[in-house]
Design a protein around this motif. Structure first.
Motif, PDB file in Angstrom:
ATOM      1  N   UNK A 154       2.830   3.483  -0.432  1.00 11.98           N
ATOM      2  CA  UNK A 154       4.099   2.835  -0.751  1.00 11.98           C
ATOM      3  C   UNK A 154       4.219   1.548   0.062  1.00 11.98           C
ATOM      4  N   UNK A 155       4.552   0.471  -0.640  1.00 12.30           N
ATOM      5  CA  UNK A 155       4.737  -0.826   0.002  1.00 12.30           C
ATOM      6  C   UNK A 155       6.156  -1.282  -0.302  1.00 12.30           C
ATOM      7  N   UNK A 156       6.881  -1.631   0.749  1.00 13.17           N
ATOM      8  CA  UNK A 156       8.263  -2.088   0.586  1.00 13.17           C
ATOM      9  C   UNK A 156       8.266  -3.588   0.395  1.00 13.17           C
ATOM     10  N   UNK A 157       8.864  -3.996  -0.723  1.00 13.41           N
ATOM     11  CA  UNK A 157       9.001  -5.410  -1.063  1.00 13.41           C
ATOM     12  C   UNK A 157      10.496  -5.670  -1.143  1.00 13.41           C
ATOM     13  N   UNK A 158      11.058  -6.200  -0.045  1.00 14.76           N
ATOM     14  CA  UNK A 158      12.504  -6.328   0.029  1.00 14.76           C
ATOM     15  C   UNK A 158      13.115  -4.943   0.016  1.00 14.76           C
ATOM     16  N   UNK A 159      14.000  -4.705  -0.927  1.00 18.32           N
ATOM     17  CA  UNK A 159      14.643  -3.394  -1.044  1.00 18.32           C
ATOM     18  C   UNK A 159      13.924  -2.482  -2.033  1.00 18.32           C
ATOM     19  N   UNK A 160      12.894  -2.999  -2.652  1.00 14.55           N
ATOM     20  CA  UNK A 160      12.149  -2.219  -3.643  1.00 14.55           C
ATOM     21  C   UNK A 160      10.910  -1.590  -3.030  1.00 14.55           C
ATOM     22  N   UNK A 161      10.488  -0.494  -3.613  1.00 19.60           N
ATOM     23  CA  UNK A 161       9.265   0.189  -3.197  1.00 19.60           C
ATOM     24  C   UNK A 161       8.263   0.100  -4.335  1.00 19.60           C
ATOM     25  N   UNK A 162       7.074  -0.356  -4.017  1.00 21.76           N
ATOM     26  CA  UNK A 162       6.012  -0.416  -5.016  1.00 21.76           C
ATOM     27  C   UNK A 162       4.967   0.622  -4.616  1.00 21.76           C
ATOM     28  N   UNK A 163       4.581   1.456  -5.560  1.00 21.97           N
ATOM     29  CA  UNK A 163       3.619   2.524  -5.300  1.00 21.97           C
ATOM     30  C   UNK A 163       2.248   2.082  -5.802  1.00 21.97           C
ATOM     31  N   UNK A 164       1.319   1.919  -4.875  1.00 26.06           N
ATOM     32  CA  UNK A 164      -0.042   1.530  -5.211  1.00 26.06           C
ATOM     33  C   UNK A 164      -0.930   2.769  -5.292  1.00 26.06           C
ATOM     34  N   UNK A 165      -1.877   2.719  -6.211  1.00 29.03           N
ATOM     35  CA  UNK A 165      -2.828   3.806  -6.398  1.00 29.03           C
ATOM     36  C   UNK A 165      -4.218   3.295  -6.041  1.00 29.03           C
ATOM     37  N   UNK A 166      -4.994   4.144  -5.365  1.00 29.48           N
ATOM     38  CA  UNK A 166      -6.385   3.792  -5.094  1.00 29.48           C
ATOM     39  C   UNK A 166      -7.238   5.041  -5.195  1.00 29.48           C
ATOM     40  N   UNK A 167      -8.514   4.830  -5.482  1.00 35.99           N
ATOM     41  CA  UNK A 167      -9.450   5.933  -5.661  1.00 35.99           C
ATOM     42  C   UNK A 167      -9.832   6.480  -4.291  1.00 35.99           C
ATOM     43  N   UNK A 168      -9.801   7.793  -4.153  1.00 35.48           N
ATOM     44  CA  UNK A 168     -10.209   8.436  -2.906  1.00 35.48           C
ATOM     45  C   UNK A 168     -11.734   8.479  -2.842  1.00 35.48           C
ATOM     46  N   UNK A 169     -12.250   8.837  -1.689  1.00 34.82           N
ATOM     47  CA  UNK A 169     -13.712   8.961  -1.572  1.00 34.82           C
ATOM     48  C   UNK A 169     -14.217  10.054  -2.510  1.00 34.82           C
ATOM     49  N   UNK A 170     -13.451  11.135  -2.667  1.00 28.90           N
ATOM     50  CA  UNK A 170     -13.817  12.197  -3.612  1.00 28.90           C
ATOM     51  C   UNK A 170     -13.700  11.691  -5.054  1.00 28.90           C
ATOM     52  N   UNK A 171     -12.736  10.813  -5.284  1.00 32.16           N
ATOM     53  CA  UNK A 171     -12.512  10.279  -6.614  1.00 32.16           C
ATOM     54  C   UNK A 171     -13.620   9.364  -7.093  1.00 32.16           C
ATOM     55  N   UNK A 172     -14.369   8.786  -6.150  1.00 32.67           N
ATOM     56  CA  UNK A 172     -15.469   7.900  -6.520  1.00 32.67           C
ATOM     57  C   UNK A 172     -16.484   8.630  -7.385  1.00 32.67           C
ATOM     58  N   UNK A 173     -16.766   9.881  -7.057  1.00 26.63           N
ATOM     59  CA  UNK A 173     -17.696  10.682  -7.865  1.00 26.63           C
ATOM     60  C   UNK A 173     -17.117  10.919  -9.265  1.00 26.63           C
TER      61      UNK A 173
END
Length: 111
Positions: A66-85
């Motif tokens: 979660x990244x706070x941009x002013x009063x808003x929250x933006x949820x970023x997704x990224x691949x885990x090390x397990x997800x790489x497979x």
């Protein structure tokens, strides 16, 4: 634009591959990048996107930040090390599937 019936089974591989090629992405960014890369032929709705993202997160394939941009929250997704497979497996599977479809729709003539 392709029909929902045609694209339904490919949305998860598309989303996974796209996120794996970046450090992280947020939902709206994913939908816009897919639209851009496919020249508008694939349009992922929020109603289709977020259940897939949540499912992949629950399986441990994706993690969020979660990244706070002013009063808003933006949820970023990224691949885990397990997800790489999982990304490698789904990429191989979709490539094999496209080759199989090619055999049906563009068969080589029998000589």
């Amino acid at each position: 634009m392709y029909s929902k019936e045609l694209t339904k089974g490919t949305l998860q591989p598309i989303i996974l591959k796209l996120i794996s090629q970046r450090e992280k992405m947020y939902g709206y960014e994913i939908t816009q990048e897919v639209k851009k890369l496919t020249l508008g032929k694939i349009d992922i709705s929020e109603g289709a996107l977020y259940p897939i993202l949540h499912k992949l997160e629950a399986k441990g394939i994706l993690e969020t930040e979660k990244v706070y941009i002013g009063k808003r929250v933006r949820k970023y997704y990224k691949v885990t090390s397990e997800g790489t497979k999982a990304v490698e497996e789904v990429t191989q599977e979709i490539n094999n599937f496209m080759e199989t479809l090619h055999l049906i729709f563009n068969p080589k003539p029998i000589i």
